[in-house]
Design a protein around this motif. Structure first.
Motif, PDB file in Angstrom:
ATOM      1  N   LEU A 259      34.099 -82.427 -45.056  1.00  0.00           N
ATOM      2  CA  LEU A 259      34.560 -81.041 -45.648  1.00  0.00           C
ATOM      3  C   LEU A 259      35.936 -80.687 -45.010  1.00  0.00           C
ATOM      4  O   LEU A 259      36.642 -79.967 -46.250  1.00  0.00           O
ATOM      5  CB  LEU A 259      33.411 -80.213 -45.180  1.00  0.00           C
ATOM      6  CG  LEU A 259      33.632 -78.735 -45.676  1.00  0.00           C
ATOM      7  CD1 LEU A 259      33.669 -78.412 -47.161  1.00  0.00           C
ATOM      8  CD2 LEU A 259      32.441 -77.822 -44.729  1.00  0.00           C
ATOM      9  N   GLN A 263      38.935 -79.795 -47.762  1.00  0.00           N
ATOM     10  CA  GLN A 263      39.344 -78.244 -47.741  1.00  0.00           C
ATOM     11  C   GLN A 263      41.022 -78.567 -47.409  1.00  0.00           C
ATOM     12  O   GLN A 263      41.878 -77.806 -48.179  1.00  0.00           O
ATOM     13  CB  GLN A 263      38.768 -77.544 -46.858  1.00  0.00           C
ATOM     14  CG  GLN A 263      37.393 -77.221 -47.062  1.00  0.00           C
ATOM     15  CD  GLN A 263      36.836 -76.313 -45.869  1.00  0.00           C
ATOM     16  OE1 GLN A 263      36.838 -76.577 -44.770  1.00  0.00           O
ATOM     17  NE2 GLN A 263      35.789 -75.289 -46.294  1.00  0.00           N
ATOM     18  N   ALA A 268      38.291 -79.547 -54.461  1.00  0.00           N
ATOM     19  CA  ALA A 268      37.057 -78.644 -54.575  1.00  0.00           C
ATOM     20  C   ALA A 268      35.751 -79.384 -54.838  1.00  0.00           C
ATOM     21  O   ALA A 268      34.751 -79.046 -54.362  1.00  0.00           O
ATOM     22  CB  ALA A 268      37.267 -77.701 -55.564  1.00  0.00           C
ATOM     23  N   ASP A 269      35.896 -80.632 -55.535  1.00  0.00           N
ATOM     24  CA  ASP A 269      34.738 -81.365 -55.793  1.00  0.00           C
ATOM     25  C   ASP A 269      34.065 -81.865 -54.439  1.00  0.00           C
ATOM     26  O   ASP A 269      32.887 -81.688 -54.380  1.00  0.00           O
ATOM     27  CB  ASP A 269      34.872 -82.532 -56.700  1.00  0.00           C
ATOM     28  CG  ASP A 269      35.313 -82.134 -58.060  1.00  0.00           C
ATOM     29  OD1 ASP A 269      35.009 -80.976 -58.534  1.00  0.00           O
ATOM     30  OD2 ASP A 269      36.009 -82.754 -58.932  1.00  0.00           O
ATOM     31  N   TYR A 270      34.941 -82.484 -53.703  1.00  0.00           N
ATOM     32  CA  TYR A 270      34.132 -82.891 -52.470  1.00  0.00           C
ATOM     33  C   TYR A 270      33.904 -81.763 -51.590  1.00  0.00           C
ATOM     34  O   TYR A 270      33.006 -82.055 -50.771  1.00  0.00           O
ATOM     35  CB  TYR A 270      35.335 -84.007 -51.639  1.00  0.00           C
ATOM     36  CG  TYR A 270      35.220 -85.360 -52.228  1.00  0.00           C
ATOM     37  CD1 TYR A 270      34.370 -86.039 -51.383  1.00  0.00           C
ATOM     38  CD2 TYR A 270      35.581 -85.657 -53.353  1.00  0.00           C
ATOM     39  CE1 TYR A 270      34.287 -87.531 -51.724  1.00  0.00           C
ATOM     40  CE2 TYR A 270      35.721 -87.243 -53.837  1.00  0.00           C
ATOM     41  CZ  TYR A 270      34.847 -87.910 -52.794  1.00  0.00           C
ATOM     42  OH  TYR A 270      34.566 -89.199 -53.214  1.00  0.00           O
ATOM     43  N   GLU A 271      34.580 -80.729 -51.405  1.00  0.00           N
ATOM     44  CA  GLU A 271      34.271 -79.209 -50.656  1.00  0.00           C
ATOM     45  C   GLU A 271      32.855 -79.029 -51.154  1.00  0.00           C
ATOM     46  O   GLU A 271      31.943 -78.898 -50.216  1.00  0.00           O
ATOM     47  CB  GLU A 271      35.305 -78.458 -51.035  1.00  0.00           C
ATOM     48  CG  GLU A 271      35.140 -77.112 -50.014  1.00  0.00           C
ATOM     49  CD  GLU A 271      36.288 -76.180 -50.331  1.00  0.00           C
ATOM     50  OE1 GLU A 271      35.854 -75.064 -49.883  1.00  0.00           O
ATOM     51  OE2 GLU A 271      37.305 -76.550 -50.939  1.00  0.00           O
ATOM     52  N   LYS A 272      32.443 -79.133 -52.288  1.00  0.00           N
ATOM     53  CA  LYS A 272      31.069 -78.654 -52.870  1.00  0.00           C
ATOM     54  C   LYS A 272      30.033 -79.448 -52.534  1.00  0.00           C
ATOM     55  O   LYS A 272      29.043 -79.081 -52.017  1.00  0.00           O
ATOM     56  CB  LYS A 272      31.246 -78.333 -54.464  1.00  0.00           C
ATOM     57  CG  LYS A 272      29.941 -77.756 -55.048  1.00  0.00           C
ATOM     58  CD  LYS A 272      29.991 -77.531 -56.289  1.00  0.00           C
ATOM     59  CE  LYS A 272      28.755 -76.870 -56.884  1.00  0.00           C
ATOM     60  NZ  LYS A 272      27.638 -77.665 -56.756  1.00  0.00           N
ATOM     61  N   MET A 273      30.417 -80.774 -52.660  1.00  0.00           N
ATOM     62  CA  MET A 273      29.341 -81.895 -52.467  1.00  0.00           C
ATOM     63  C   MET A 273      28.942 -81.772 -51.027  1.00  0.00           C
ATOM     64  O   MET A 273      27.799 -81.965 -50.671  1.00  0.00           O
ATOM     65  CB  MET A 273      30.102 -83.330 -52.791  1.00  0.00           C
ATOM     66  CG  MET A 273      29.949 -83.517 -54.220  1.00  0.00           C
ATOM     67  SD  MET A 273      30.427 -85.225 -54.844  1.00  0.00           S
ATOM     68  CE  MET A 273      32.089 -85.344 -54.340  1.00  0.00           C
ATOM     69  N   ASN A 274      29.954 -81.623 -50.307  1.00  0.00           N
ATOM     70  CA  ASN A 274      29.742 -81.564 -48.761  1.00  0.00           C
ATOM     71  C   ASN A 274      28.983 -80.620 -48.331  1.00  0.00           C
ATOM     72  O   ASN A 274      27.946 -80.385 -47.559  1.00  0.00           O
ATOM     73  CB  ASN A 274      31.162 -81.788 -47.759  1.00  0.00           C
ATOM     74  CG  ASN A 274      31.500 -83.275 -47.721  1.00  0.00           C
ATOM     75  OD1 ASN A 274      30.850 -83.948 -47.119  1.00  0.00           O
ATOM     76  ND2 ASN A 274      32.568 -83.479 -48.290  1.00  0.00           N
ATOM     77  N   LYS A 275      29.305 -79.151 -48.793  1.00  0.00           N
ATOM     78  CA  LYS A 275      28.557 -77.954 -48.398  1.00  0.00           C
ATOM     79  C   LYS A 275      27.149 -78.251 -48.869  1.00  0.00           C
ATOM     80  O   LYS A 275      26.138 -77.470 -48.222  1.00  0.00           O
ATOM     81  CB  LYS A 275      29.122 -76.874 -48.996  1.00  0.00           C
ATOM     82  CG  LYS A 275      30.621 -76.312 -48.560  1.00  0.00           C
ATOM     83  CD  LYS A 275      30.985 -75.340 -49.175  1.00  0.00           C
ATOM     84  CE  LYS A 275      32.461 -74.651 -48.460  1.00  0.00           C
ATOM     85  NZ  LYS A 275      33.076 -73.677 -48.963  1.00  0.00           N
ATOM     86  N   ASP A 276      27.052 -78.927 -50.108  1.00  0.00           N
ATOM     87  CA  ASP A 276      25.515 -78.811 -50.699  1.00  0.00           C
ATOM     88  C   ASP A 276      24.842 -79.978 -49.924  1.00  0.00           C
ATOM     89  O   ASP A 276      23.697 -79.418 -49.471  1.00  0.00           O
ATOM     90  CB  ASP A 276      25.609 -79.450 -52.216  1.00  0.00           C
ATOM     91  CG  ASP A 276      26.148 -78.137 -53.136  1.00  0.00           C
ATOM     92  OD1 ASP A 276      26.379 -76.935 -52.842  1.00  0.00           O
ATOM     93  OD2 ASP A 276      26.543 -78.667 -54.204  1.00  0.00           O
TER      94      ASP A 276
END
Length: 284
Positions: A259, A263, A268-276
């Protein structure tokens, strides 16, 4: 009568639209593919025949550029740079033109291959390489124009043009030793960072041995060059493998590093996948 006429007209129209007349080409197309050492060489050309004519000095005048075949450009493609008469010819596709003379021939590799015969306007800047060779007299006449690769060795070959009682043979060398040494050094150095990543990814996606997948992704991560950040997508894959192995705590820790990298890179795609994933794996 009118109905009969309309039926006949319709039948003729259908026949005309479907008719495809096939006849042999007077100069049939030929393709030669040959590996010389580790270099692929491809020749494409059309093959005119003598048909009772006098070729050199008449059909093909001396001292003038010749299309070297028939129809569209005869072409030669080299997968690697080759050396001709001590000069380098870069890898690529070239039109093959020649200037026949009684005692010598110029062989011309021309970078523009989209011509029907000779270019309308000859551009000397498109001559990638020009080489002079002496013609040989053959004991027997060759009826159909032929381009072939002969005298093949690990380090080179000859590009031969044969027609009537003339053969022109142009030697060229290929970088086999350079390519072979690079291949050997790469193999002896072992798998690359990308090789380990691709192997781990395949094992993860195919539900194969996840412990091997984890070992390989760790190997990939360990090969991160000094002073460089580990690719965040590598860390993402490791976290997924850890989670699939049941190590949620380790997966969360790795995902946080991924993440942070995403960042930093603005992905943004990997940021969201990691947060999820972190949220999902944090649930008890």
């Amino acid at each position: 009568m009118k109905k009969l006429f309309l039926t006949l007209a319709l039948s003729l129209a259908i026949f005309a639209s479907n008719a495809q007349v096939k006849t042999p080409q007077s100069s049939p197309l030929s393709k030669v593919e040959q590996v010389v050492g580790l270099t692929s060489v491809t020749i494409e050309y059309s093959r005119p025949s003598i048909k009772g004519r006098i070729v050199y000095g008449d059909l093909v005048p001396y001292g003038k550029n010749w299309r070297t075949g028939a129809n569209a450009n005869s072409t030669v493609t080299f997968s690697d740079a080759v050396t001709i008469n001590g000069k380098e010819l870069k890898a690529g596709k070239y039109a093959l033109f020649t200037t026949p003379k009684a005692d010598s021939w110029d062989i011309i590799f021309y970078s523009d291959t989209n011509n029907w015969g000779l270019p309308e306007s000859w551009d000397e800047s498109k001559v990638a390489l020009r080489a002079s060779v002496k013609p040989e007299t053959l004991s027997k006449s060759v009826e159909t124009f032929t381009i072939e690769l002969a005298n093949i060795s690990n380090d080179g070959a000859t590009l031969d043009l044969l027609w009537e009682r003339t053969r022109v043979s142009l030697p060229f060398s290929v970088p086999t030793q350079t390519l072979a040494m690079a291949s050997i050094e790469k193999a002896l150095a072992g798998p690359s960072m990308g090789d380990y990543f691709s192997s781990a990814q395949y094992y993860y996606q195919s539900d194969k041995d996840l412990n091997k997948a984890l070992l390989w992704i760790n190997n990939a991560i360990s090969m991160t060059p000094a002073g460089k950040d580990t690719p965040f997508w590598y860390l993402r894959l490791k976290s997924l493998i850890q989670a699939k192995l049941g190590d949620k705590k380790g997966a969360i820790e790795t995902a946080k590093y991924s993440l942070e990298g995403a960042q930093k890179a603005g992905n943004a795609d990997y940021e969201k996948m990691n947060k999820d994933s972190i949220a999902e794996w944090s649930k008890k």
